[in-house]
Design an enzyme around this catalytic site. Structure first.
Site, short mmCIF file in Angstrom:
data_model
loop_
_atom_site.label_atom_id
_atom_site.label_comp_id
_atom_site.label_asym_id
_atom_site.label_seq_id
_atom_site.Cartn_x
_atom_site.Cartn_y
_atom_site.Cartn_z
N GLY A 93 30.55 83.36 -9.50
CA GLY A 93 29.15 83.82 -9.42
C GLY A 93 29.09 85.29 -9.06
O GLY A 93 28.26 85.70 -8.26
N TYR A 140 13.19 75.51 4.04
CA TYR A 140 14.57 75.91 3.75
C TYR A 140 15.59 75.03 4.49
O TYR A 140 16.12 74.09 3.93
CB TYR A 140 14.81 77.41 4.02
CG TYR A 140 16.06 77.84 3.27
CD1 TYR A 140 15.97 78.37 1.99
CD2 TYR A 140 17.33 77.63 3.81
CE1 TYR A 140 17.12 78.67 1.26
CE2 TYR A 140 18.47 77.92 3.10
CZ TYR A 140 18.36 78.45 1.83
OH TYR A 140 19.51 78.74 1.12
N THR A 159 16.78 88.40 -4.69
CA THR A 159 17.68 88.15 -5.83
C THR A 159 16.91 87.26 -6.79
O THR A 159 15.82 86.78 -6.48
CB THR A 159 18.98 87.41 -5.43
OG1 THR A 159 18.63 86.11 -4.95
CG2 THR A 159 19.76 88.16 -4.37
P1 NAD Z 1 21.89 85.22 -7.82
O1 NAD Z 1 20.92 84.45 -8.62
O2 NAD Z 1 21.66 86.68 -7.64
O3 NAD Z 1 23.38 85.05 -8.46
C1 NAD Z 1 23.86 83.78 -8.82
C2 NAD Z 1 25.21 83.89 -9.51
O4 NAD Z 1 25.60 82.57 -9.87
C3 NAD Z 1 25.21 84.70 -10.80
O5 NAD Z 1 26.41 85.43 -10.88
C4 NAD Z 1 25.20 83.63 -11.90
O6 NAD Z 1 25.81 84.01 -13.12
C5 NAD Z 1 26.02 82.57 -11.22
N1 NAD Z 1 25.81 81.23 -11.78
C6 NAD Z 1 24.71 80.44 -11.71
N2 NAD Z 1 24.95 79.26 -12.32
C7 NAD Z 1 26.23 79.31 -12.78
C8 NAD Z 1 27.07 78.42 -13.49
N3 NAD Z 1 26.67 77.21 -13.85
N4 NAD Z 1 28.31 78.83 -13.79
C9 NAD Z 1 28.77 80.06 -13.47
N5 NAD Z 1 28.02 80.94 -12.78
C10 NAD Z 1 26.77 80.57 -12.46
O7 NAD Z 1 22.02 84.45 -6.43
P2 NAD Z 1 22.22 84.91 -4.91
O8 NAD Z 1 20.90 84.97 -4.25
O9 NAD Z 1 23.16 86.04 -4.81
O10 NAD Z 1 22.93 83.59 -4.32
C11 NAD Z 1 24.32 83.45 -4.13
C12 NAD Z 1 24.58 82.64 -2.88
O11 NAD Z 1 24.09 83.36 -1.75
C13 NAD Z 1 23.87 81.28 -2.88
O12 NAD Z 1 24.70 80.32 -2.27
C14 NAD Z 1 22.66 81.54 -1.97
O13 NAD Z 1 22.17 80.38 -1.35
C15 NAD Z 1 23.29 82.48 -0.97
N6 NAD Z 1 22.32 83.26 -0.17
C16 NAD Z 1 21.31 83.93 -0.78
C17 NAD Z 1 20.37 84.60 0.01
C18 NAD Z 1 19.21 85.35 -0.63
O14 NAD Z 1 18.29 85.74 0.10
N7 NAD Z 1 19.25 85.58 -1.92
C19 NAD Z 1 20.50 84.62 1.41
C20 NAD Z 1 21.58 83.96 2.00
C21 NAD Z 1 22.48 83.27 1.19
#
Ligand code: NAD
Length: 387
Positions: A47, A233, A273
């Site tokens: 990811g 959440y 994001t």
């Molecule tokens: P994002 O949407 O920016 O990125 C998601 C990534 O996952 C991308 O690279 C996408 O290509 C990949 N992806 C999705 N489905 C896929 C699949 N089937 N196969 C391969 N790749 C796939 O998301 P983000 O917000 O950066 O989230 C990433 C992690 O961080 C998650 O676990 C999220 O819960 C966690 N997180 C996010 C936040 C926030 O505020 N955004 C805060 C804390 C934790």
């Protein structure tokens, strides 16, 4: 083709290659300016094309000089459709990395599938094992490779129905959102998609193939957040998945002892994001949090968070500092008492009359556009670009 943002139901359907290149460049420059971290040498980011995963890849590559392999579900342009955000991010990042002598490769496809795991393993067999695996998927759906059954995640409360005030960050209108509690099946499905099962499959595969180098670590990302967003959440269906992810970290740590390594969950701060923009209530909390953290000089996006995660938590040269549940807390500034107290006060008093005084709604919206490559300073959006 001239590319303007296409937004449907608060989701941006397209992406601008020139704007995204500039945004990735900014992250690379931030890391170069902050200086090097004595970290991993070969990193797999699952990811790694957007959000926290992209930032992790940039810190690993430009901060630590590591070779990086990325797995992401992204599509190139076709016909009149632009490529996806993560495709542009990845292609630009890899051009820049190669120019800087860094080793990079990407497997595009569904990380949950056996095929993509096989492809990644073959690649790593050729190029060598890894000493860090970052697990940063945010996905709405997963097919279990063992049964062929497809699961969809839900963002719902658990137990009681839930009603709360939120804001539409596109229009600045306050709205009341209500959600019925998730069914047992929906909770189970959310855990199947966003829990630790797939992370475990990846680590087991890498261990079996002896592709984890001595001392290899793995980190997956989670969120907790304050009381204000707890019902939807942490206590909601997504929270059940995160609990599962955290329990998985403990189990994986035991398995990684065989290579002298460990697995962690890092609790990160709320950022804009593609994934976070679809979570209910969080936008109103987010626009206030941004204002308060900026006022206090504590504002961070994914790149600042991940830089701190590597420099101050994972690769300090000593043991990794964790909370009583064994989790890394890089959401420490978001959760500071003075920050949360101020956010709660503003949350209660914010309305149409003081929206721009108490929140950072305009900047939050601009950030949403920027992560799709729009509204980036210095880009001519009337110019013809090759998608
Ligand atoms: P994002 O949407 O920016 O990125 C998601 C990534 O996952 C991308 O690279 C996408 O290509 C990949 N992806 C999705 N489905 C896929 C699949 N089937 N196969 C391969 N790749 C796939 O998301 P983000 O917000 O950066 O989230 C990433 C992690 O961080 C998650 O676990 C999220 O819960 C966690 N997180 C996010 C936040 C926030 O505020 N955004 C805060 C804390 C934790």
């Amino acid at each position: 083709m001239v590319i303007k943002p296409m937004i449907r139901s608060n989701i941006c359907m397209n992406a601008h290659p020139v704007g995204l290149a500039r945004e990735v460049r900014k992250q690379i420059d931030y890391v170069k300016e902050r200086g090097s971290i004595p970290g991993p040498t070969r990193v797999l980011v699952i990811g790694g094309s957007a959000g926290y995963g992209l930032a992790s890849r940039i810190v690993a590559a430009w901060g630590c000089g590591a070779a990086t392999v990325n797995v992401a579900y992204e599509k190139p342009a076709s016909g009149t459709r632009t490529a996806t955000v993560g495709w542009y991010n990845t292609e630009y990042l890899e051009d820049q990395a190669r120019a800087d002598g860094l080793d990079v490769s990407t497997v595009y496809g569904d990380a949950f599938s056996d095929e993509v795991k096989d492809q990644t393993i073959s690649l790593l067999r050729e190029t060598g094992g890894v000493d860090l695996v970052v697990y940063s998927l945010a996905a709405p759906v997963r097919t279990d490779p063992r049964t062929g059954e497809t699961y969809r995640s839900a963002l719902k409360p658990v137990g009681e129905p839930f009603t709360a005030r939120t804001i539409d960050t596109m229009t600045g209108e306050f709205r009341t959102v209500s959600a019925e509690p998730a069914t047992e099946e929906e909770i189970h499905s959310t855990v199947k998609v966003m829990g630790g099962e797939d992370w475990e499959l990846w680590i087991d595969r890498l261990l079996e193939e002896e592709l984890l180098l001595p001392g290899a670590m793995s980190v997956a990302y989670s969120y907790i957040g304050p009381e204000l967003v707890k019902r939807v959440y942490r206590e909601g269906s997504i929270g059940k998945a995160k609990e599962h992810l955290e329990a998985t970290a403990k189990e994986l740590s035991r398995r990684l002892e065989s290579v002298g390594g460990a697995a962690y969950v890092s609790v990160n701060k709320a950022v804009v994001t593609r994934a976070s923009s679809v979570i209910p209530v969080v936008p109103l909390y987010g626009v206030i949090l941004f204002r308060v953290m900026k006022e206090k000089g504590l504002h961070e996006g994914p790149i600042e968070q991940v830089y701190r995660l590597f420099a101050d938590r994972l690769y300090t040269g000593g043991s990794v500092p964790v909370d009583e549940e064994g989790r890394i807390r890089i959401d420490d500034w978001e959760m500071r008492d003075d920050v949360q107290q101020r956010v709660s006060e503003l949350f209660e008093t914010v309305d149409d009359s003081n929206l721009r005084e108490f929140t950072d709604i305009d900047e939050y919206h601009r950030e949403f556009l920027r992560i799709h490559g729009f509204g980036v300073e210095g880009v001519d959006y009337d110019a013809d670009v090759e998608p």
